[in-house]
Design an enzyme around this catalytic site. Sequence first.
Site, mmCIF file in Angstrom:
data_model
loop_
_atom_site.group_PDB
_atom_site.id
_atom_site.type_symbol
_atom_site.label_atom_id
_atom_site.label_comp_id
_atom_site.label_asym_id
_atom_site.label_seq_id
_atom_site.Cartn_x
_atom_site.Cartn_y
_atom_site.Cartn_z
ATOM 1 N N SER A 98 0.820 -1.205 0.000
ATOM 2 C CA SER A 98 0.000 0.000 0.000
ATOM 3 C C SER A 98 0.858 1.260 0.000
ATOM 4 O O SER A 98 1.582 1.525 -0.946
ATOM 5 C CB SER A 98 -0.964 -0.027 1.190
ATOM 6 O OG SER A 98 -1.841 1.066 1.167
ATOM 7 N N ASP A 242 -3.258 6.360 -3.279
ATOM 8 C CA ASP A 242 -2.135 5.766 -2.561
ATOM 9 C C ASP A 242 -1.480 4.708 -3.441
ATOM 10 O O ASP A 242 -1.861 4.518 -4.606
ATOM 11 C CB ASP A 242 -2.576 5.213 -1.199
ATOM 12 C CG ASP A 242 -3.550 4.049 -1.299
ATOM 13 O OD1 ASP A 242 -4.094 3.815 -2.394
ATOM 14 O OD2 ASP A 242 -3.764 3.369 -0.281
ATOM 15 N N ASP A 244 -1.336 1.426 -3.797
ATOM 16 C CA ASP A 244 -2.085 0.352 -4.466
ATOM 17 C C ASP A 244 -3.418 0.853 -5.000
ATOM 18 O O ASP A 244 -4.246 0.062 -5.454
ATOM 19 C CB ASP A 244 -2.277 -0.853 -3.537
ATOM 20 C CG ASP A 244 -3.035 -0.524 -2.259
ATOM 21 O OD1 ASP A 244 -3.026 0.651 -1.845
ATOM 22 O OD2 ASP A 244 -3.615 -1.445 -1.656
ATOM 23 N N ASP A 246 -6.197 1.919 -3.855
ATOM 24 C CA ASP A 246 -7.535 1.593 -3.345
ATOM 25 C C ASP A 246 -8.127 2.756 -2.561
ATOM 26 O O ASP A 246 -9.322 2.785 -2.293
ATOM 27 C CB ASP A 246 -7.530 0.307 -2.505
ATOM 28 C CG ASP A 246 -6.641 0.387 -1.270
ATOM 29 O OD1 ASP A 246 -5.840 1.332 -1.154
ATOM 30 O OD2 ASP A 246 -6.752 -0.519 -0.421
#
Length: 451
Positions: A98, A242, A244, A246
């Site tokens: 992440s 961010d 990743d 999501d």
Amino acid sequence: MADLSQIVKAYDVRGVVPDQWDESLAELFGAAFAQVTGASAIVVGHDMRPSSPGLSGAFARGAAARGVDVTEIGLCSTDQLYFASGQLGLPGAMFTASHNPAQYNGIKLCRAGAAPVGQDTGLAEIRTLVEGWADGGAPEAAGSAGAVTRRDVLADYAAHLRSLVDLRKSRPLKVVVDAGNGMGGHTVPTVFDGLPVDLVPMYFELDGTFPNHEANPLDPANLVDLQAKVRETGADIGLAFDGDADRCFVVDERGEPVSPSAITALVAARELAKHPGGTVIHNLITSWSVPEVVKEHGGKPVRTRVGHSFIKEEMARTGAIFGGEHSAHYYFRDFWNADTGMLAALHVLAALGGQDGPLSELVAQYDRYAASGEINSTVADQADRAAAVKAAYTVDGIELDELDGLTVTSADWWFNLRASNTEPLLRLNVEARDAETVARVRDEVLAIVRA
């Protein structure tokens, strides 16, 4: 015995590569995931970190050796992996850390239909298996290995999101997107293709070393470039994803950050227009404005603990249409109850493009209170300091609850004090009807916490 306590967290696996984990452990995680899910097939994806292709490939080998067919979707955002899990009806594994720095990597796991895997829903069992095998009791191979195949789901993911939000009547919008060298650089061009959007891309080059800034928009320092670009280009809106991709953060036409609570309220109002009377989940540190807006639009607000597993659990239990967190995670029933910042972003674009005013005016109706933001204090004894705060506020006219940490509510303000699960920190969030009251309550609480 091997000890994975440092890398197996409450909701995922995360640690420094190769110091804390490596491809040999990833292979064991793949075998354990296959065994715990009992699935005949799984789907695996990964982000742009240098270690991600090797780790996800090793995981796939570990699962295939147990006779499980593996669909590799390659580079993807976390919500694209959730899409694949939901659309294909398969358990999934996403390799990402992440917003963490480049040396980290991790695995986010889900069951078929993007159902979360946490400590109580399989992760503890997976850890036990991997620890045993890492000590030399290697997993038993299946009679015949599963097949490993590649599949590109990006176009299908984009089409599904666009089917859920109608932007055909939107006025043209100039949109700056800061992907932070993360997976937004992979997904945004395809999702936005054909929309009435003049896209100004920032840091779309996939680079897991994060050469421009950390891919963590929760830290205001990482929004500075986006804010400047929005002002410089006269854009209508700025979006930051961010690592990743999501989570999505929003800045208005002035370059000012928009509270994730205001975004939660705005999207809730739109979802309630589609699903009248629906339930909307919000965690206990979102603004008072969220349940107010939900009720004003005929919906039912339900308050939960902080954390995606609690939100998803409550969404499944109540049949909720939408859920939002202060950390810019947004969950949709139309997306298998999973979180997708991209879908939230499309809702904001549709709302903005469907009227003539600027974003700052549009969100003002959803941003009604003053807030402190999250303030962290390093403390030696979290329980002792929290108890001291509780004692100080155990007075008439003040309501206390301990759904998640300590929430203290008065007629004109509230605060929540929660212990971090992973660090010796207490996290404080304060909201009030005006900034002066926020400052007063914040200082009172911090004086006790930091005594």
